[in-house]
Each structure stands twice: as C-alpha cells, then as structure tokens.
Design a protein around this motif. Structure first.
Motif, short mmCIF file in Angstrom:
data_model
loop_
_atom_site.label_atom_id
_atom_site.label_comp_id
_atom_site.label_asym_id
_atom_site.label_seq_id
_atom_site.Cartn_x
_atom_site.Cartn_y
_atom_site.Cartn_z
N ALA A 152 0.91 -1.21 0.11
CA ALA A 152 -0.04 0.02 0.12
C ALA A 152 0.99 1.20 -0.04
O ALA A 152 0.40 2.35 -0.51
CB ALA A 152 -1.00 0.06 1.07
N TYR B 78 1.25 3.71 -2.98
CA TYR B 78 0.11 4.88 -3.21
C TYR B 78 0.52 6.32 -2.71
O TYR B 78 -0.07 7.22 -3.26
CB TYR B 78 -1.21 4.47 -2.40
CG TYR B 78 -1.95 3.16 -2.75
CD1 TYR B 78 -2.09 3.00 -4.33
CD2 TYR B 78 -2.30 2.19 -1.89
CE1 TYR B 78 -2.88 1.85 -4.55
CE2 TYR B 78 -2.94 0.91 -2.20
CZ TYR B 78 -3.31 0.90 -3.54
OH TYR B 78 -3.83 -0.40 -4.16
N LEU B 79 1.63 6.20 -2.05
CA LEU B 79 2.10 7.60 -1.76
C LEU B 79 3.13 8.00 -2.81
O LEU B 79 3.66 9.38 -2.76
CB LEU B 79 3.03 7.46 -0.47
CG LEU B 79 2.13 6.96 0.86
CD1 LEU B 79 2.92 6.97 1.93
CD2 LEU B 79 0.87 8.20 0.91
N ARG C 146 4.24 9.54 -6.44
CA ARG C 146 3.43 10.13 -7.62
C ARG C 146 3.80 9.42 -9.03
O ARG C 146 2.97 9.25 -10.00
CB ARG C 146 3.98 11.44 -7.79
CG ARG C 146 3.45 12.49 -6.65
CD ARG C 146 3.54 13.91 -7.35
NE ARG C 146 3.24 14.86 -6.06
CZ ARG C 146 3.61 16.16 -5.92
NH1 ARG C 146 3.77 16.79 -7.44
NH2 ARG C 146 3.16 16.84 -5.25
N TRP D 13 1.44 6.60 -9.52
CA TRP D 13 0.17 6.89 -10.20
C TRP D 13 0.15 7.12 -11.57
O TRP D 13 -0.71 6.83 -12.56
CB TRP D 13 -0.52 8.06 -9.31
CG TRP D 13 -1.02 7.64 -7.78
CD1 TRP D 13 -0.48 7.82 -6.96
CD2 TRP D 13 -2.14 6.77 -7.73
NE1 TRP D 13 -1.10 7.29 -5.85
CE2 TRP D 13 -2.02 6.66 -6.32
CE3 TRP D 13 -3.06 6.01 -8.69
CZ2 TRP D 13 -2.98 5.72 -5.66
CZ3 TRP D 13 -4.06 5.20 -7.92
CH2 TRP D 13 -3.91 5.19 -6.55
N TRP E 97 -12.62 2.87 -6.88
CA TRP E 97 -12.39 2.77 -5.47
C TRP E 97 -13.50 2.59 -4.70
O TRP E 97 -14.45 3.32 -4.94
CB TRP E 97 -11.39 3.54 -4.87
CG TRP E 97 -10.22 3.59 -5.78
CD1 TRP E 97 -9.74 4.35 -6.68
CD2 TRP E 97 -9.07 2.76 -5.43
NE1 TRP E 97 -8.21 3.80 -6.99
CE2 TRP E 97 -7.96 2.87 -6.32
CE3 TRP E 97 -8.76 1.51 -4.35
CZ2 TRP E 97 -6.64 2.31 -6.21
CZ3 TRP E 97 -7.46 1.07 -4.31
CH2 TRP E 97 -6.39 1.41 -5.33
N THR F 81 -9.72 9.09 -1.68
CA THR F 81 -8.55 10.07 -1.98
C THR F 81 -7.74 10.32 -0.31
O THR F 81 -6.47 10.38 -0.33
CB THR F 81 -8.86 11.35 -2.61
OG1 THR F 81 -9.61 10.94 -3.88
CG2 THR F 81 -7.68 12.40 -2.95
N ASP G 118 -7.96 8.51 2.08
CA ASP G 118 -7.47 7.37 2.57
C ASP G 118 -6.06 7.19 2.27
O ASP G 118 -5.16 6.52 2.80
CB ASP G 118 -8.16 6.30 2.06
CG ASP G 118 -9.50 5.93 2.61
OD1 ASP G 118 -9.99 5.03 3.44
OD2 ASP G 118 -10.31 7.05 2.57
N VAL G 119 -5.57 7.67 1.10
CA VAL G 119 -4.30 7.62 0.59
C VAL G 119 -3.22 8.13 1.54
O VAL G 119 -2.08 7.65 1.62
CB VAL G 119 -3.98 8.37 -0.62
CG1 VAL G 119 -2.47 8.18 -1.31
CG2 VAL G 119 -4.74 7.47 -1.89
N VAL H 290 -1.83 5.69 4.49
CA VAL H 290 -1.53 4.37 4.26
C VAL H 290 -0.09 4.27 5.09
O VAL H 290 0.68 3.15 5.37
CB VAL H 290 -1.07 4.08 2.86
CG1 VAL H 290 -2.38 4.13 1.91
CG2 VAL H 290 -0.08 5.14 2.38
N THR I 50 -15.15 6.70 2.18
CA THR I 50 -13.66 6.09 2.83
C THR I 50 -14.24 4.79 3.48
O THR I 50 -15.26 4.49 3.91
CB THR I 50 -13.47 7.17 3.70
OG1 THR I 50 -12.20 6.65 4.48
CG2 THR I 50 -14.25 7.40 4.73
N PHE J 116 -6.13 -1.38 0.94
CA PHE J 116 -6.56 -0.11 1.98
C PHE J 116 -6.92 -0.80 3.15
O PHE J 116 -6.53 -0.56 4.32
CB PHE J 116 -7.43 0.46 1.42
CG PHE J 116 -6.96 1.84 0.72
CD1 PHE J 116 -6.21 2.88 1.15
CD2 PHE J 116 -7.41 2.01 -0.57
CE1 PHE J 116 -5.80 3.71 0.30
CE2 PHE J 116 -6.80 2.96 -1.45
CZ PHE J 116 -6.07 4.10 -1.11
#
Length: 253
Positions: free
Chosen positions: A16, A19-20, A22, A25, A37, A130, A132-133, A136, A173, A244
């Motif tokens: 996970a 997901y931080l 860039r 993505w 999601w 969004t 939630d990212v 993580v 969420t 998540f």
C-alpha cells in the motif's frame, strides 16, 4: 454485481505504500483506463442525491480514472470541476469527457493540499478514497504520525476554505468515525458531521460535513452512536480495496 479486478494486473502495487508515490500513479494511469475505488456510484447514489442538487457547483478531489463525475453529470449536476495530481490522469480524463460529449466538466492538474481556487466558491467538495491515501503510512491510527496529521489537516483546511458558507464536504472512505472524528471535529472547522454506511456489512462510510452547522448537541448525540465493525474477509470487499483495508487492519491490531 461484483466489480472486476483492474484490467491490467501490472498496475497492482506490491504494498500500500506505493500509493504515496506520484510516479506509481502516473505509470498506473498510463496503462489503466478505468477503476472504481470503494464501489461504484450505484451503491451510494441514493445518498449523494440527498445532498447534491442540479444547480450545485461541485469539486471532485483525486478524480483519477473514476467515472464519478460522469455519473453526477448524467444525474443533471453539470457544474463540475475535477482535479488530480497526475498530469497523465488529467489529460486522459479530459479526452474521455470530450469523447463522451461532457464538455462542461472542467479537469485540472492540482494538489488537494493547496487548491488553486478562491475562498467560498463551491457548494460541494467530494472525494472517494483520496483521503485514505494519506493514511497508508500513518502508524498507530489512534496516534498518527505528525506528518500524516499535517497533511490531513492541510487537506481539510483547503476544503473548508473553498466551500461556500453553507457548503458540504462529502467523504467516501474506509475510515471509521472513531479515527476520522479527531480531524473532522477540529475546533477551527465550522461544519457538522453526519455519516451513513453502504455495503451489506458496513464496509464503507459516507460522511457529510455541513459548513456553518456545527453544534454541541449533534456532537454529543454522535458520540453515543454505535459504530458497526468492518469485516476484512467478507466476500463483498472487492477488487483492490483489500490493500487499503489490510493496511488499516494491521495498524489497528
């Protein structure tokens, strides 16, 4: 009906924490055309339409390659602005909307921690997964890392700022109220806090924060509200959402 796994398995991260990143993505959006999601619009449409009217000006945070803005548009909500941090996601979303004839929807490359909009210009701000990212890599959910707290508060301050005096923030969420209330209830914010759940066994939370309507009475009532637990292993937890959920469960254990 269950939603399929991502079209290209190569977009799945190993952990996970990806997901931080860039770059993750950008690479993902270059390969993937669509992914939803936390279930698609049909599962929470009945709640959304209680709060978003056809004349509402709406900002969607972290649009990615979701179809949320298209679904809202088809329900008559046409004053829509979508943002994402990924330039690839933005360009692909612009082209997709043009191809479908949804030329009124604006799509911009922007950071939700530093929104490029004037104060009080939106009736509704909505995000799905969004926020939630930001969690993580938050550590203990009861005492998140200071860096996580700072980012979440920046996001919420920016949302509060761009909302009109009686505007609404909608957050869809995994985050349960006993973890999110510390952020939503910060004394600098003037909004009230309500929530609904959707999914057969309460997998997802639908928060509605109404600016300018904060009251002690409603807060005291909500403190007594029973919060249903979320089961990681229920069959309804579909697709990539488990990444998540797994991360959150590990932090709560």
């Amino acid at each position: 009906m269950d939603r399929p796994e991502p079209e290209n398995p190569d977009v799945l991260p190993s952990t996970a924490l990806a997901y931080l990143d860039r770059n993750y993505w950008d690479k993902r959006f270059a390969q993937e055309e669509h992914y939803e999601w936390f279930k698609d619009y049909s599962h929470f449409r009945h709640i959304v339409l209680q709060h978003i009217k056809p004349q509402s000006s709406v900002l969607e945070l972290g649009c990615g390659n979701s179809q949320l803005c298209e679904e809202l548009y088809r329900d008559g909500i046409t004053e829509l602005t979508c943002i994402d941090l990924s330039p690839i996601a933005v360009e692909k979303m612009k082209q997709r909307l043009i191809n479908k004839g949804y030329k009124e929807i604006k799509v911009l490359e922007a950071d939700m921690l530093d929104l490029p909009f004037e104060d009080g210009c939106f009736d509704v701000v909505i995000e799905k997964g969004t926020m939630d990212v930001l969690f993580v890599d938050s550590g203990d959910p009861w005492n998140p890392h200071p860096a996580t707290v700072e980012k979440v508060m920046k996001m919420l301050h920016e949302i509060h700022r761009v909302l009109k005096p009686e505007g609404i923030f909608i957050s869809i969420t995994f985050g349960q109220p006993h973890f999110r209330r510390r952020f939503f209830s910060d004394p600098e914010f003037t909004w009230s806090i309500e929530w609904n759940t959707f999914g057969e066994t309460f997998h997802y939370f639908f928060y509605v924060l109404k600016k300018g309507q904060r009251s002690l009475e409603s807060e005291e009532y909500r403190e007594k509200t029973h919060i249903p637990s979320i089961s990681l292993y229920h069959d309804e937890l579909e697709g990539e959402d488990f990444l998540f959920r797994t991360n959150i469960d590990e932090m709560e254990s």
